[in-house]
Write an enzyme that holds these catalytic residues in place. Structure first.
Site, PDB file in Angstrom:
ATOM      1  N   CYS A 275       0.772  -1.255   0.000  1.00 29.40           N
ATOM      2  CA  CYS A 275       0.000   0.000   0.000  1.00 29.40           C
ATOM      3  C   CYS A 275       0.800   1.301   0.000  1.00 29.40           C
ATOM      4  CB  CYS A 275      -0.958  -0.003   1.182  1.00 29.40           C
ATOM      5  SG  CYS A 275      -2.252  -1.227   0.963  1.00 29.40           S
TER       6      CYS A 275
HETATM    7  N1  LIG Z   1      -3.506  -5.307   1.637  1.00 30.58           N
HETATM    8  C1  LIG Z   1      -3.725  -4.382   2.553  1.00 30.58           C
HETATM    9  O1  LIG Z   1      -3.141  -4.404   3.621  1.00 30.58           O
HETATM   10  C2  LIG Z   1      -4.727  -3.291   2.325  1.00 30.58           C
HETATM   11  C3  LIG Z   1      -5.165  -2.510   3.407  1.00 30.58           C
HETATM   12  C4  LIG Z   1      -6.108  -1.505   3.178  1.00 30.58           C
HETATM   13  C5  LIG Z   1      -6.590  -1.274   1.898  1.00 30.58           C
HETATM   14  N2  LIG Z   1      -6.120  -2.034   0.840  1.00 30.58           N
HETATM   15  C6  LIG Z   1      -6.686  -1.782  -0.486  1.00 30.58           C
HETATM   16  O2  LIG Z   1      -7.673  -2.782  -0.730  1.00 30.58           O
HETATM   17  C7  LIG Z   1      -7.678  -3.153  -2.118  1.00 30.58           C
HETATM   18  C8  LIG Z   1      -7.431  -4.647  -2.250  1.00 30.58           C
HETATM   19  O3  LIG Z   1      -6.151  -4.929  -1.748  1.00 30.58           O
HETATM   20  P1  LIG Z   1      -5.651  -6.434  -1.509  1.00 30.58           P
HETATM   21  O4  LIG Z   1      -4.290  -6.342  -0.916  1.00 30.58           O
HETATM   22  O5  LIG Z   1      -6.713  -7.200  -0.807  1.00 30.58           O
HETATM   23  O6  LIG Z   1      -5.562  -6.920  -3.045  1.00 30.58           O
HETATM   24  P2  LIG Z   1      -5.170  -8.370  -3.580  1.00 30.58           P
HETATM   25  O7  LIG Z   1      -4.382  -8.123  -4.812  1.00 30.58           O
HETATM   26  O8  LIG Z   1      -4.592  -9.188  -2.482  1.00 30.58           O
HETATM   27  O9  LIG Z   1      -6.573  -9.012  -3.968  1.00 30.58           O
HETATM   28  C9  LIG Z   1      -7.394  -8.572  -4.993  1.00 30.58           C
HETATM   29  C10 LIG Z   1      -8.278  -9.750  -5.414  1.00 30.58           C
HETATM   30  O10 LIG Z   1      -9.235  -9.270  -6.342  1.00 30.58           O
HETATM   31  C11 LIG Z   1      -9.447 -10.284  -7.326  1.00 30.58           C
HETATM   32  N3  LIG Z   1     -10.063  -9.677  -8.510  1.00 30.58           N
HETATM   33  C12 LIG Z   1      -9.523  -8.824  -9.410  1.00 30.58           C
HETATM   34  N4  LIG Z   1     -10.445  -8.489 -10.339  1.00 30.58           N
HETATM   35  C13 LIG Z   1     -11.584  -9.117 -10.019  1.00 30.58           C
HETATM   36  C14 LIG Z   1     -12.886  -9.155 -10.582  1.00 30.58           C
HETATM   37  N5  LIG Z   1     -13.193  -8.453 -11.680  1.00 30.58           N
HETATM   38  N6  LIG Z   1     -13.818  -9.926 -10.001  1.00 30.58           N
HETATM   39  C15 LIG Z   1     -13.526 -10.649  -8.900  1.00 30.58           C
HETATM   40  N7  LIG Z   1     -12.302 -10.650  -8.309  1.00 30.58           N
HETATM   41  C16 LIG Z   1     -11.351  -9.889  -8.859  1.00 30.58           C
HETATM   42  C17 LIG Z   1      -8.058 -10.841  -7.550  1.00 30.58           C
HETATM   43  O11 LIG Z   1      -8.105 -12.127  -8.156  1.00 30.58           O
HETATM   44  C18 LIG Z   1      -7.512 -10.870  -6.119  1.00 30.58           C
HETATM   45  O12 LIG Z   1      -7.794 -12.097  -5.472  1.00 30.58           O
HETATM   46  C19 LIG Z   1      -6.614  -2.270  -2.776  1.00 30.58           C
HETATM   47  O13 LIG Z   1      -7.223  -1.127  -3.276  1.00 30.58           O
HETATM   48  C20 LIG Z   1      -5.698  -1.906  -1.626  1.00 30.58           C
HETATM   49  O14 LIG Z   1      -5.017  -0.708  -1.840  1.00 30.58           O
HETATM   50  C21 LIG Z   1      -5.229  -3.046   1.040  1.00 30.58           C
END
Ligand SMILES: NC(=O)c1ccc[n+]([C@@H]2O[C@H](COP(=O)([O-])OP(=O)(O)OC[C@H]3O[C@@H](n4cnc5c(N)ncnc54)[C@H](O)[C@@H]3O)[C@@H](O)[C@H]2O)c1
Length: 454
Positions: A275
């Site tokens: 992030c």
């Molecule tokens: N990881 C963190 O610690 C954290 C904390 C706060 C906010 N965020 C935010 O949350 C969001 C997600 O982060 P993350 O780390 O969970 O991402 P990630 O990459 O771990 O997971 C995203 C998931 O979305 C799926 N995906 C993509 N397109 C899709 C679609 N069209 N339909 C269904 N599934 C789909 C992917 O296959 C993947 O499993 C981001 O915007 C990130 O900035 C992340």
């Protein structure tokens, strides 16, 4: 699959989506997790977490067993639920700007399946998106594909997520705040009602605001934290020039000032994780497009980038030179208790070491499979910390895992060819390492590098 009575759906079963799904289900709220990754869906359906996060496995197993959580790649099932959260990734593009393609695709797919749904549906953007995205791209794609109107048949909110990997479950169960951005009262009150159901009488402080403000809260939060890290690393780099000074004491003293606070003042190899870097880049890019150059955040990023060079510099100082030296890197994950290596400082350090001709052997209790995917056989991997140390000329501590923290000076002495230790995470007591060639981020010369001759 029992879906009719499910209350919410979550699109994107990554760190945020899966932890959110598991915690919603743990509170008895029926949840459908949707992902395009079939392997991930199958694993979750069996109650197995596809990523390492403390408490997640047992919570998931329970939720699946009680049929409170289902995973699927069939997005049409979202129409059977009352509200859908978007938790897909929002990575960086080449120029640092936010890549909204996953958001666009997921929104369009969702809109298509909501077209024939009778009644109201609430859409909640939980992914981190730049100000204007919810009211712009998401609203437009949703209305076009569903042929419905936001504010009447469709509700739309921004609800940024603040959980931290490594403590994600606890953070989701006990957040310090909930931020809800929306343009219409109904959307905000429906989401608040859902959180009331989740938290009962212990609803965290809830900030209701516009979607744009809610979106900016998330960036402001990450920019502040990243800047705090770069700030203390800057002080650490100054402290290293002053005999007898340890940045730990400086952090302890300034942290007592309530205006500063003690958290996030651990000097180290620089921030990592999925992030901070991408969100700062997105914010800088967004801001520059609005004709304002956020100089401070560019400095935060540059300081962070340089911190890896400083870690390698300490190793170089201890060893004299790096070519052909065997360097054991202990810890790969961007922090302990996760297998995530996205933007990890360890990777920046390893790339530097590699460029300078060192041979790297790495160990991490959880993150080797992910590292192997990225670095392949560019480096060697060890089965445990002690075997990584065997025959090494230098060890660099990159992640504060308990297992690594517990190593004693004698472990380094017993296994290494020459006991040069760079403590980039400041996990050891320098006095206990006084018999070794020990260097640490933020430790001035007289108490730091005992012997920097090659
Ligand atoms: N990881 C963190 O610690 C954290 C904390 C706060 C906010 N965020 C935010 O949350 C969001 C997600 O982060 P993350 O780390 O969970 O991402 P990630 O990459 O771990 O997971 C995203 C998931 O979305 C799926 N995906 C993509 N397109 C899709 C679609 N069209 N339909 C269904 N599934 C789909 C992917 O296959 C993947 O499993 C981001 O915007 C990130 O900035 C992340």
């Amino acid at each position: 699959m029992k879906t009719k009575s499910a209350s919410i759906s979550i699109i994107g079963m990554g760190y945020v989506g899966l932890c959110t799904a598991a915690t919603f289900a743990s509170r008895g709220i029926r949840t459908i997790g949707i992902d395009i990754d079939q392997v991930r869906v199958e694993q979750i359906s069996k109650g197995k977490a596809p990523l390492h996060e403390p408490q997640l496995d047992s919570m998931l197993k329970n939720a699946v067993r009680k049929k409170l959580l289902d995973a699927t790649s069939d997005i049409s099932l979202a129409a059977d639920t009352y509200a859908t959260f978007l938790t897909v990734g929002t990575p960086s593009q080449q120029d640092g700007s936010i890549d909204l393609s996953y958001i666009k695709n997921a929104t369009e797919d969702l809109g298509n399946v909501l077209r024939d749904k009778p009644g109201y549906h609430l859409v909640v953007v939980k992914s981190t998106v730049v100000p204007g995205t919810t009211n712009g791209v998401v609203k437009r794609f949703l209305e076009q594909s569903s042929r419905k109107t936001v504010g009447s048949e469709l509700g739309l909110c921004t609800n940024p997520e603040f959980l931290k990997e490594g403590t994600a479950i606890n953070d989701a169960l006990h957040p310090d705040k909930i931020v809800i951005g929306s343009n219409d009262k109904k959307s905000a009150s429906e989401l608040t009602r859902l959180y009331h159901r989740f938290y009962g009488s212990k609803l965290p402080p809830t900030i209701l605001t516009s979607p744009e403000a809610a979106e900016l809260v998330k960036y402001a939060s990450n920019a502040f934290l990243a800047t705090k890290v770069s700030f203390i690393n800057t002080i650490a780099n100054i402290a290293e020039q002053i005999p007898g000074v340890d940045v730990g004491k400086i952090a302890e003293a300034i942290g007592l000032d309530p205006r500063i606070g003690p958290l996030f003042l651990n000097a180290g190899p620089g921030y990592g994780g999925s992030c901070f870097h991408k969100d700062l880049q997105a914010l800088i890019n967004y801001s520059q497009n609005k004709n304002y150059d956020p100089v401070m955040f560019r400095a935060t990023e540059e300081t962070n980038e340089q911190q890896a060079n400083r870690v390698v510099g300490l190793a170089e100082k201890l060893l004299g030179s790096l070519p052909f030296k065997r360097v054991a890197v202990l810890g790969l994950a961007f922090k302990k208790d996760t297998d995530d290596i996205r933007e990890a400082a360890s990777i920046r350090v390893i790339n530097q070491l590699y460029k300078k001709g060192a041979r790297v052997i790495a160990y991490d209790p959880m993150a080797i499979p992910n590292t192997r995917k990225q670095l392949q056989e560019q480096i060697d991997y060890a089965e445990n910390a002690r075997s990584a140390l065997k025959g090494a000329d230098c060890a660099i501590i990159m992640t504060e895992w308990e297992e690594i923290r517990k190593l004693k000076a004698k472990d380094f002495q017993a296994h290494m060819k020459t006991p040069n230790v760079v403590d980039a995470r400041r996990v050891y007591n320098p006095e206990e390492f006084s018999g070794l060639n020990y260097a640490s981020i933020g430790l001035g010369p007289s108490t730091g590098i005992k012997n920097n001759s090659p």
